[in-house]
Design an enzyme around this catalytic site. Structure first.
Site: not given
Length: 571
Positions: A264-268
């Site tokens: 997910s974008k959150r991973e970035r």
RNA sequence: GGCCCCAUCGUCUAGUCAGGUCCAGGACGCCAGGUUUUCAUCCUGGAAACCGGGGUUCGAAUCCCCGUGGGGUCACCA
């Protein structure tokens, strides 16, 4: 054989970039349609008014087109002279926000037959009841309070404009779903409650819109991620209540990141946050774009996400490579669409045997639902990079040059400017040989550009890597500088006769090493540092050729001048 | 937690549906050695898995059951 072709659809919600998992779903839908001579359709599920945007929609269409997933039906889009979509079958429009009357018509039918009903609880009331159920460790189910209100009164209140939702009256029987990948799934009725099919704002929920559209648009095969498996019984119940067909379902395994978490974008943000913490970055690396207090707050709050471009600026400032998550990320990181589709096809599908490198035609010819796996897969970026490097190495030279040139225009603007600048030593005509130099050694297009960066600066702008200078030039009382001075003499002589080519320079290097009885590395490395500022560059003859005689001499002289300057300071 | 799904090297997987040809094959990664003026390649070799326990069978990675582990899902998001 049936005369009506199979129809698959990819139905993204335009609320952000195309996620790599979404791309895999789209790819399988495409491959199945192509394999069976059917049609591949795109539909935009924009019933979440607050989060949907046109720019996301365009971005997703672009990414699909870029990947080579041409769609037959759906929003129209053109890329590189190819056009996609259209309404040949007359089943559009393809944006759910433009199909409200179709949903309302179906909802009316359900309400009239008693299969659905209006409910007037506010969202606050519902969430309070849900919280209460959670506290008692019970599963929340809507209590059908609205059904206790007489039907004519419900109708009157709806007609009077009272805010309400429409709920589907869930049948009492268990539902069985035949899934092509997973087999028979049985859900007992008590697992489902009377779910909302039309929201307060008049828009249908996903569950309802998807069922109506798939029927009206003639979708025969629904391929989607396993996270939708539990939704399927709801959809089947709606189909039965509306007198619709039930399409074939195939739920495919999910894709996770290397840590086993959902990509997910959150991973970035997580990667950047961890990096800052580990390196003890206490001050905002980009104070003009991210204020100190905002930086601190972001570091503390694991759920907080920075704007994409701010996050990228931060990552660049601290020297971190962010993990790619969306198709757009991978494109900008220099991965090629053929490689991405090949690689993600392997996450949950394979042609059997040992074959794993293949193109879209092969995929289309071999793709079968029966070979879709059941187990979730981790996305291994290292293997993707290996595939990408192999693909680049095997590309036709002209093809690679063209792609690299386009990539420079899109992502390395300063290269683009210089190539167009006629006074610069390299121009468009040199692109073929520029590309040839890096093609065999580059893993990605970004890698290729970075390997070429030495060639796109002026002699005066070279930054010398300290370690490289110490090790190859200064060590042993400046032995490297001595070599460089000798080489400069020989190169000047060669240049004077017009013979300072890569090959000639290379030969001069070798004969010098032999004469002086020193290792070739002790000759080549000082020169490499002088010419490029670092110990890493393409082969020596290629480097010499790319720079040209004048530039080579200029760089060698500048390097020696810098040494003289630093010596006079007594350092 | 309820329900649902899944389970082969570190990772992606072949083999499982139609049990023997599998002391389990390939790829990425890893380790060792070699080639190479840097980088990237390339070559040779190696370590590395059938989640556990029962059962069925002459025979099980393959079939059944239980356990364990992982995942999904429980929105007026999709």
């Amino acid at each position: 054989m049936s005369s009506t072709p199979n129809v698959t659809r990819f139905a993204p919600s335009p609320t952000g970039h195309l996620h790599i998992g979404g791309a895999r779903t789209a790819l399988f839908c495409w491959a199945f349609a192509r394999h069976t001579g059917g049609r591949f359709m795109i539909r935009l599920e924009d019933t979440d008014v607050a989060r949907s945007s046109e720019s996301s929609a365009v971005g997703i269409l672009h990414d699909l087109a870029w990947l080579g997933l041409d769609w037959d039906d759906g929003p129209e889009y053109a890329l590189d002279g190819k056009s996609f979509g259209g309404d040949e079958r007359g089943v559009g429009p393809y944006r759910q926000s433009e199909r409200l009357e179709l949903y309302n018509e179906a909802i009316e039918r359900l309400v009239e037959s008693g299969a659905a009903y209006a409910a007037f609880e506010s969202p606050e009331e519902i969430s309070a009841a849900r919280a209460e159920a959670v506290k008692r460790k019970q599963q929340y189910r809507y209590d059908r309070a609205a059904l206790k209100i007489p039907a004519d009164e419900r109708a009157r209140r709806v007609a009077a404009g009272e805010p309400h939702v429409i709920r589907f009256r869930t049948p009492d029987d268990a539902v069985e779903v035949e899934d092509v990948v997973l087999g028979t799934i049985r859900i007992e009725p008590e697992q489902l409650d009377d779910f909302v099919i039309r929201k307060r704002d008049g828009y249908p929920t996903y569950h309802f819109a998807v069922v109506v559209d798939d029927e009206l648009m003639g979708v025969t095969h629904i391929l989607r991620g396993q996270e939708h498996l539990i939704n399927t019984p709801r959809h089947v119940m709606l189909q039965q209540a509306l007198g619709y067909r039930t399409p074939e379902y195939a739920h495919m395994p999910l894709i996770f990141n290397d840590k086993g978490a959902k990509m997910s974008k959150r991973e970035r943000d997580g990667a950047a946050r961890d990096f800052c913490k580990q390196r003890g970055v206490s001050e905002s690396p980009i104070p003009d774009r991210l204020a100190q207090d905002a930086f601190d707050a972001w570091k503390k709050d694991k759920k907080q996400q920075l704007e994409g471009d701010v996050l990228e600026a931060l990552a660049e400032a601290v020297g971190l490579h962010l993990p790619e998550v969306s198709v757009d990320d991978f494109r900008r990181a220099g991965y090629l669409p053929e490689v991405i589709t090949n690689f993600i096809a392997l996450l949950g599908w394979n042609p059997g045997g040992d074959v794993e490198k293949f193109d879209m035609d092969f995929l289309a010819s071999k793709f079968e639902l029966g070979r879709i796996g059941k187990t979730n897969a981790r996305f291994d970026r290292t293997k993707l990079m290996s595939f990408n490097g192999d693909f680049i190495a095997e590309m036709a030279a002209a093809d690679f040059a063209g792609r690299l040139r386009a990539f420079m225009a899109a992502e390395f603007a300063h290269f683009d400017v210089r190539l167009k600048d006629t006074s610069f030593r390299l121009g468009e005509d040199d692109m073929g040989r520029i590309a040839a130099v890096v093609q065999p050694r580059s893993k990605t297009l970004v890698d290729a550009c970075e390997r070429l960066s030495f060639a796109f600066v002026d002699a005066a702008d070279i930054t010398y890597d300290d370690k490289a200078v110490k090790k190859n030039l200064e060590k042993n009382d400046g032995a490297g500088y001595g070599v460089l001075r000798d080489l400069l003499e020989r190169f000047e002589a060669l240049a004077a006769s017009g013979g300072l080519t890569g090959e000639a320079g290379h030969t001069a290097l070798q004969s010098y090493a032999e004469e002086k009885d020193i290792k070739l590395g002790n000759v080549a490395q000082p020169l490499r540092v002088a010419l490029t500022g670092s110990t890493v560059s393409p082969g020596m003859d290629e480097t010499l050729d790319l720079l040209g005689a004048d530039e080579v001499l200029a760089r060698m002289r500048r390097c020696l001048e810098l040494q003289a300057a630093s010596a006079s300071r007594g350092s």
